[in-house]
Design a protein around this motif. Structure first.
Motif, PDB file in Angstrom:
ATOM      1  N   CYS A  62       7.532   8.889   4.063  1.00 29.95           N
ATOM      2  CA  CYS A  62       8.426   9.699   4.885  1.00 29.95           C
ATOM      3  C   CYS A  62       7.753  10.959   5.440  1.00 29.95           C
ATOM      4  CB  CYS A  62       9.662  10.100   4.080  1.00 29.95           C
ATOM      5  SG  CYS A  62      10.646   8.699   3.494  1.00 29.95           S
ATOM      6  N   ASN A  63       6.451  11.061   5.278  1.00 34.18           N
ATOM      7  CA  ASN A  63       5.719  12.202   5.839  1.00 34.18           C
ATOM      8  C   ASN A  63       5.264  11.858   7.259  1.00 34.18           C
ATOM      9  OD1 ASN A  63       5.329  14.253   3.542  1.00 34.18           O
ATOM     10  ND2 ASN A  63       4.754  12.308   2.586  1.00 34.18           N
ATOM     11  N   PRO A  64       5.756  12.561   8.254  1.00 32.62           N
ATOM     12  CA  PRO A  64       5.384  12.233   9.639  1.00 32.62           C
ATOM     13  C   PRO A  64       3.897  12.475   9.901  1.00 32.62           C
ATOM     14  CG  PRO A  64       6.592  14.307   9.552  1.00 32.62           C
ATOM     15  CD  PRO A  64       6.665  13.714   8.182  1.00 32.62           C
ATOM     16  N   GLU A  65       3.335  11.602  10.761  1.00 32.01           N
ATOM     17  CA  GLU A  65       1.935  11.736  11.186  1.00 32.01           C
ATOM     18  C   GLU A  65       0.959  11.765  10.008  1.00 32.01           C
ATOM     19  OE1 GLU A  65       1.198  11.564  14.361  1.00 32.01           O
ATOM     20  OE2 GLU A  65       3.310  11.532  14.911  1.00 32.01           O
ATOM     21  N   SER A  66       1.271  10.987   8.981  1.00 33.04           N
ATOM     22  CA  SER A  66       0.373  10.937   7.818  1.00 33.04           C
ATOM     23  C   SER A  66      -0.223   9.544   7.668  1.00 33.04           C
ATOM     24  CB  SER A  66       1.116  11.324   6.541  1.00 33.04           C
ATOM     25  OG  SER A  66       2.177  10.425   6.278  1.00 33.04           O
ATOM     26  N   LEU A  67      -1.451   9.502   7.148  1.00 30.72           N
ATOM     27  CA  LEU A  67      -2.164   8.242   6.960  1.00 30.72           C
ATOM     28  C   LEU A  67      -2.398   8.015   5.478  1.00 30.72           C
ATOM     29  CD1 LEU A  67      -4.867   8.615   9.785  1.00 30.72           C
ATOM     30  CD2 LEU A  67      -2.668   7.422   9.913  1.00 30.72           C
ATOM     31  N   VAL A  68      -2.082   6.813   5.016  1.00 29.92           N
ATOM     32  CA  VAL A  68      -2.188   6.477   3.592  1.00 29.92           C
ATOM     33  C   VAL A  68      -3.311   5.464   3.384  1.00 29.92           C
ATOM     34  CG1 VAL A  68      -1.005   5.507   1.591  1.00 29.92           C
ATOM     35  CG2 VAL A  68       0.258   6.907   3.228  1.00 29.92           C
ATOM     36  N   THR A  69      -4.131   5.729   2.400  1.00 28.18           N
ATOM     37  CA  THR A  69      -5.184   4.798   1.981  1.00 28.18           C
ATOM     38  C   THR A  69      -5.042   4.568   0.486  1.00 28.18           C
ATOM     39  OG1 THR A  69      -6.729   5.513   3.705  1.00 28.18           O
ATOM     40  CG2 THR A  69      -7.676   4.459   1.760  1.00 28.18           C
ATOM     41  N   MET A  70      -5.042   3.289   0.075  1.00 28.72           N
ATOM     42  CA  MET A  70      -4.917   2.990  -1.356  1.00 28.72           C
ATOM     43  C   MET A  70      -5.225   1.519  -1.618  1.00 28.72           C
ATOM     44  SD  MET A  70      -0.752   3.014  -1.792  1.00 28.72           S
ATOM     45  CE  MET A  70       0.312   2.195  -0.586  1.00 28.72           C
ATOM     46  N   ASP A  71      -5.607   1.229  -2.844  1.00 31.14           N
ATOM     47  CA  ASP A  71      -5.760  -0.144  -3.322  1.00 31.14           C
ATOM     48  C   ASP A  71      -4.537  -0.470  -4.172  1.00 31.14           C
ATOM     49  OD1 ASP A  71      -8.227  -0.172  -2.097  1.00 31.14           O
ATOM     50  OD2 ASP A  71      -9.329   0.318  -3.929  1.00 31.14           O
ATOM     51  N   VAL A  72      -3.906  -1.603  -3.873  1.00 27.07           N
ATOM     52  CA  VAL A  72      -2.650  -1.962  -4.539  1.00 27.07           C
ATOM     53  C   VAL A  72      -2.796  -3.313  -5.238  1.00 27.07           C
ATOM     54  CG1 VAL A  72      -0.165  -2.325  -4.252  1.00 27.07           C
ATOM     55  CG2 VAL A  72      -1.380  -0.737  -2.735  1.00 27.07           C
ATOM     56  N   ARG A  73      -2.297  -3.385  -6.463  1.00 22.11           N
ATOM     57  CA  ARG A  73      -2.236  -4.652  -7.196  1.00 22.11           C
ATOM     58  C   ARG A  73      -0.816  -4.824  -7.711  1.00 22.11           C
ATOM     59  NH1 ARG A  73      -2.989  -7.115 -12.322  1.00 22.11           N
ATOM     60  NH2 ARG A  73      -4.366  -8.962 -12.257  1.00 22.11           N
ATOM     61  N   THR A  74      -0.192  -5.952  -7.349  1.00 23.95           N
ATOM     62  CA  THR A  74       1.201  -6.188  -7.749  1.00 23.95           C
ATOM     63  C   THR A  74       1.303  -7.460  -8.586  1.00 23.95           C
ATOM     64  OG1 THR A  74       1.711  -7.444  -5.727  1.00 23.95           O
ATOM     65  CG2 THR A  74       2.056  -5.058  -5.666  1.00 23.95           C
ATOM     66  N   GLU A  75       2.171  -7.404  -9.577  1.00 18.66           N
ATOM     67  CA  GLU A  75       2.519  -8.572 -10.386  1.00 18.66           C
ATOM     68  C   GLU A  75       4.034  -8.607 -10.528  1.00 18.66           C
ATOM     69  OE1 GLU A  75       0.593  -9.476 -14.081  1.00 18.66           O
ATOM     70  OE2 GLU A  75      -1.160  -8.245 -13.553  1.00 18.66           O
ATOM     71  N   LEU A  76       4.657  -9.607  -9.921  1.00 16.78           N
ATOM     72  CA  LEU A  76       6.092  -9.812 -10.076  1.00 16.78           C
ATOM     73  C   LEU A  76       6.279 -11.119 -10.830  1.00 16.78           C
ATOM     74  CD1 LEU A  76       7.334  -8.860  -6.462  1.00 16.78           C
ATOM     75  CD2 LEU A  76       6.867  -7.368  -8.412  1.00 16.78           C
ATOM     76  N   TYR A  77       7.011 -11.073 -11.927  1.00 14.76           N
ATOM     77  CA  TYR A  77       7.135 -12.283 -12.729  1.00 14.76           C
ATOM     78  C   TYR A  77       8.396 -12.226 -13.587  1.00 14.76           C
ATOM     79  CZ  TYR A  77       5.089  -9.209 -16.297  1.00 14.76           C
ATOM     80  OH  TYR A  77       4.832  -8.157 -17.150  1.00 14.76           O
ATOM     81  N   ASN A  78       8.791 -13.396 -14.069  1.00 10.70           N
ATOM     82  CA  ASN A  78       9.855 -13.522 -15.063  1.00 10.70           C
ATOM     83  C   ASN A  78       9.235 -14.002 -16.364  1.00 10.70           C
ATOM     84  OD1 ASN A  78      12.155 -12.961 -13.253  1.00 10.70           O
ATOM     85  ND2 ASN A  78      11.607 -14.905 -12.283  1.00 10.70           N
ATOM     86  N   THR A  79       9.898 -13.759 -17.460  1.00  9.74           N
ATOM     87  CA  THR A  79       9.385 -14.224 -18.750  1.00  9.74           C
ATOM     88  C   THR A  79      10.339 -15.254 -19.346  1.00  9.74           C
ATOM     89  OG1 THR A  79      10.483 -12.376 -19.888  1.00  9.74           O
ATOM     90  CG2 THR A  79       8.180 -12.076 -19.242  1.00  9.74           C
ATOM     91  N   ASP A  80       9.740 -16.251 -19.989  1.00  8.80           N
ATOM     92  CA  ASP A  80      10.516 -17.302 -20.646  1.00  8.80           C
ATOM     93  C   ASP A  80       9.882 -17.554 -22.014  1.00  8.80           C
ATOM     94  OD1 ASP A  80      12.184 -19.365 -21.292  1.00  8.80           O
ATOM     95  OD2 ASP A  80      11.231 -20.839 -19.965  1.00  8.80           O
ATOM     96  N   ASN A  81      10.560 -17.090 -23.060  1.00 11.92           N
ATOM     97  CA  ASN A  81      10.038 -17.188 -24.428  1.00 11.92           C
ATOM     98  C   ASN A  81       8.647 -16.542 -24.554  1.00 11.92           C
ATOM     99  OD1 ASN A  81      12.318 -18.630 -25.356  1.00 11.92           O
ATOM    100  ND2 ASN A  81      11.441 -20.554 -24.585  1.00 11.92           N
ATOM    101  N   GLY A  82       8.488 -15.424 -23.870  1.00  8.23           N
ATOM    102  CA  GLY A  82       7.238 -14.684 -23.947  1.00  8.23           C
ATOM    103  C   GLY A  82       6.191 -15.094 -22.931  1.00  8.23           C
ATOM    104  N   ALA A  83       6.371 -16.250 -22.276  1.00  9.60           N
ATOM    105  CA  ALA A  83       5.401 -16.723 -21.279  1.00  9.60           C
ATOM    106  C   ALA A  83       5.783 -16.212 -19.893  1.00  9.60           C
ATOM    107  CB  ALA A  83       5.353 -18.253 -21.274  1.00  9.60           C
ATOM    108  N   LYS A  84       4.790 -15.780 -19.133  1.00  9.24           N
ATOM    109  CA  LYS A  84       5.035 -15.282 -17.783  1.00  9.24           C
ATOM    110  C   LYS A  84       5.188 -16.428 -16.792  1.00  9.24           C
ATOM    111  CE  LYS A  84       2.490 -10.924 -18.355  1.00  9.24           C
ATOM    112  NZ  LYS A  84       1.362 -10.088 -17.851  1.00  9.24           N
TER     113      LYS A  84
END
Length: 437
Positions: free
Chosen positions: A140-162
């Protein structure tokens, strides 16, 4: 941001959430000097035991106006039910920042980052309310540039297993494997039919057999791809094989439909110039469509040109679907003209009936797989997203069965072997306008 920019951003949000399919996998990506106010990373269906893990590193934010406020940059989850409320907030308040909304599930802002120069953050968040959520980054910062490395993990668990597949997609590995077995059985039957009727086998029948092989291999690779993503979060190279066999299968499918539509091999041993041009158009376009499909599947909405690649894929697919209809129409018109001069009314009536039925079958297949399946993907609850894939595979199997039955290699094909006593009835039928498209 201006009001107009916020409105455009809001409706872009709406478009993304309605069209982006649920994805999975562990994703690592790099954002470089990006000024977008909002970036959609993934869409995922969570159960009551779901988790969202986000890790960012090498973070830097620069602005030409003033020092960026870290509280106005952050990651959050947004459900489709809350989308309308967020859109209203964006429209009503020109200075509103989406990370301040009470309708989002805020994960963290840049205030939580470790101090520079190695600004980073890593945390896993439980999702206690099952639903389909989209993972966003907001700036939400106007006229700003963002640089970053992103790692995402979205998961559900079933009896402890991803389980890295979205809640509505966990059935896909089994679904694709079952259909691959069906197509392998189909291939075995087709081979036995060709061996039984060797004298009636034409080159088109060999291509049709090759199509079944590619379809079965494509489904096996799809099953393995989804299985490894489900268990480990990465496809382990099966995605490469999947795209290779998908490319060959799609090109073969369109080629077979065009060649059958022209009557090549079983009605005539050559292609006319206009029929060759159709193939010369369809095959390169399918190459482009598969490139677009790979870009769409292997990246995601976080890249700038993701919408453009979707539009390219849709446009090329529509052009190809229209192009493969022309040879069938040409064959029907040619047979109508021939029936007026060659005195073989019954045989021509049989051929006309065959091609008219094939025309209807192709139109029905294209309509179902392009429109009905898309509608199912859009309206089905997130827990039942596999239904659209099942419907598409069932429709494809039915189409293959009908097409292969209509043009099977048999010595006494009901369409081409008729008694002379049928001539008079056939001449009457040919005068009818039922074969006009």
């Amino acid at each position: 941001m201006t009001i107009s920019t916020k409105i455009v951003t809001a409706f872009s949000l709406l478009f993304f959430l309605l069209t982006v399919p649920s994805t999975a996998e562990i994703k690592s990506l790099k954002i470089r000097s990006d000024n977008r106010p909002m970036i959609l990373f993934e869409k995922f269906g969570f159960t009551h035991t779901g988790f969202a893990s986000v890790a960012i590193s090498s973070v830097s934010v620069t602005s030409s106006l003033s020092q960026p406020d870290p509280a106005r940059l952050g990651f959050f989850l947004l459900s489709e039910e809350s989308l309308i409320q967020v859109l209203l907030e964006l429209q009503q308040n020109p200075n509103f920042c989406v990370v301040d909304s009470k309708f989002i599930s805020l994960l963290f802002t840049f205030r939580d980052l470790s101090p520079p120069p190695h600004s980073s953050f890593n945390k896993s968040y439980p999702v206690t309310y099952p639903n389909e959520y989209s993972l966003f980054f907001a700036n939400c910062n106007p006229e700003s540039l963002v640089t970053m490395d992103v790692r995402t993990e979205l998961y559900n668990t079933d009896n402890g297993a991803k389980d890295y597949l979205s809640a509505g997609l966990t059935q896909l590995p089994s679904l694709y494997f079952i259909f691959s077995i069906v197509y392998l059985c189909f291939l075995g039957f087709w081979i036995s039919l060709c061996l039984k009727n060797k004298r009636s086998v034409h080159r088109i029948h060999l291509l049709m057999g090759g199509l079944l092989i590619m379809k079965a291999l494509n489904l096996i690779c799809a099953a393995e791809d989804k299985h490894y993503v489900k268990v480990t979060g990465t496809p382990h190279g099966w995605d490469v094989l999947f795209y290779i066999f998908q490319f060959i299968r799609v090109v073969l499918l369109f080629t077979v439909i065009v060649l059958i539509g022209t009557g090549w091999s079983f009605l005539k041993p050559f292609l006319q110039e206009k029929e060759k041009k159709v193939l010369m158009i369809v095959i390169p376009l399918q190459v482009l469509a598969n490139v677009a499909s790979i870009v769409i599947g292997e990246t995601g909405p976080f890249i700038r040109d993701w919408v453009t690649w979707n539009q390219v894929f849709l446009l090329v697919d529509i052009i190809c679907c229209c192009a493969i209809i022309f040879p069938i129409v040409w064959s029907i018109r040619s047979l109508r003209e021939t029936s007026k001069t060659d005195g073989k009314a019954a045989r021509n009536l049989a051929k006309l009936t065959l091609f008219r039925q094939f025309y209807i079958v192709v139109i029905g297949y294209l309509y179902f797989t392009r429109i009905v399946v898309f509608a199912l993907k859009t309206i089905a609850a997130y827990k039942y997203q596999w239904v659209s894939s099942a419907a598409e595979e069932i429709a494809s199997l039915v189409f293959y069965l009908v097409m292969f039955y209509m043009f099977r290699p048999v010595e006494k094909n009901e369409y081409f072997v008729l008694d002379d006593e049928d001539e008079e009835a056939a001449e009457m039928a040919l005068r009818d306008e039922e074969f006009e498209l």
